[in-house]
Design a protein around this motif. Sequence first.
Motif, PDB file in Angstrom:
ATOM      1  N   GLN A 272       0.841  -1.181   0.000  1.00 53.36           N
ATOM      2  CA  GLN A 272       0.000   0.000   0.000  1.00 53.36           C
ATOM      3  C   GLN A 272       0.886   1.243   0.000  1.00 53.36           C
ATOM      4  N   VAL A 273       0.642   2.121  -0.950  1.00 51.91           N
ATOM      5  CA  VAL A 273       1.422   3.346  -1.077  1.00 51.91           C
ATOM      6  C   VAL A 273       0.572   4.526  -0.616  1.00 51.91           C
ATOM      7  N   GLN A 274       1.135   5.349   0.231  1.00 55.70           N
ATOM      8  CA  GLN A 274       0.470   6.578   0.647  1.00 55.70           C
ATOM      9  C   GLN A 274       1.164   7.764  -0.037  1.00 55.70           C
ATOM     10  N   LEU A 275       0.353   8.678  -0.545  1.00 54.95           N
ATOM     11  CA  LEU A 275       0.863   9.839  -1.261  1.00 54.95           C
ATOM     12  C   LEU A 275       0.324  11.109  -0.617  1.00 54.95           C
TER      13      LEU A 275
ATOM     14  N   SER B 268       5.117   7.037   0.660  1.00 59.29           N
ATOM     15  CA  SER B 268       5.566   6.149   1.730  1.00 59.29           C
ATOM     16  C   SER B 268       4.801   4.838   1.638  1.00 59.29           C
ATOM     17  N   GLY B 269       5.341   3.819   2.279  1.00 58.99           N
ATOM     18  CA  GLY B 269       4.632   2.551   2.385  1.00 58.99           C
ATOM     19  C   GLY B 269       4.805   1.607   1.226  1.00 58.99           C
ATOM     20  N   GLY B 270       5.642   1.933   0.268  1.00 55.64           N
ATOM     21  CA  GLY B 270       5.842   1.047  -0.868  1.00 55.64           C
ATOM     22  C   GLY B 270       7.184   1.307  -1.510  1.00 55.64           C
TER      23      GLY B 270
ATOM     24  N   ALA C 243       0.078   6.980  -8.427  1.00 56.97           N
ATOM     25  CA  ALA C 243       1.092   5.974  -8.727  1.00 56.97           C
ATOM     26  C   ALA C 243       0.480   4.833  -9.502  1.00 56.97           C
ATOM     27  N   ALA C 244       1.198   4.380 -10.517  1.00 56.64           N
ATOM     28  CA  ALA C 244       0.713   3.286 -11.353  1.00 56.64           C
ATOM     29  C   ALA C 244       1.852   2.331 -11.683  1.00 56.64           C
TER      30      ALA C 244
ATOM     31  N   TRP D  49      -3.617   7.227  -4.939  1.00 55.06           N
ATOM     32  CA  TRP D  49      -3.852   8.655  -5.127  1.00 55.06           C
ATOM     33  C   TRP D  49      -3.595   9.414  -3.834  1.00 55.06           C
ATOM     34  N   GLY D  50      -3.115  10.631  -3.990  1.00 59.90           N
ATOM     35  CA  GLY D  50      -3.031  11.527  -2.854  1.00 59.90           C
ATOM     36  C   GLY D  50      -4.355  12.226  -2.625  1.00 59.90           C
ATOM     37  N   GLN D  51      -4.385  13.071  -1.606  1.00 63.08           N
ATOM     38  CA  GLN D  51      -5.625  13.746  -1.240  1.00 63.08           C
ATOM     39  C   GLN D  51      -5.855  15.026  -2.034  1.00 63.08           C
TER      40      GLN D  51
END
Length: 122
Positions: free
Chosen positions: A1-4, A25-27, A98-99, A112-114
């Motif tokens: 899981q990626v956080q943006l 972060s997270g990936g 991210a893809a 996706w980010g917020q």
Amino acid sequence: QVQLIESGGGLVPAGGSLRLSCAASGGTFSSYNMGWFRQAPGKEREFVARIGWTGGIIYYAGSVKGRFIISRDNAKNTVYLEMNSLKPEDTSVYYCAAAQIYSNSASAYDYWGQGTQVTVSS
């Protein structure tokens, strides 16, 4: 899981510049292709720019080509969008994503980010 997480948005006069950042972060950031999209009120989300996982493949939407520059720093897990010669029509919420494949389509992006608001005054 990626956080943006995006940052750097704000209010700028027409003709001005802003630099957006997106921290991941997270990936494994360096294994993802990264994109920037934007969405104005009442409009669909639209592609802005993308960059390959090595930074070697870059593509821009026609509306921003020559004005915006996408870059990434894999050591810092961050992707940037430098925006120059801003126009009122650039006003939108900007998202990074991210893809695992190269694509201009939002549906291809997994994370996706917020979003960060960019407002260009005339």
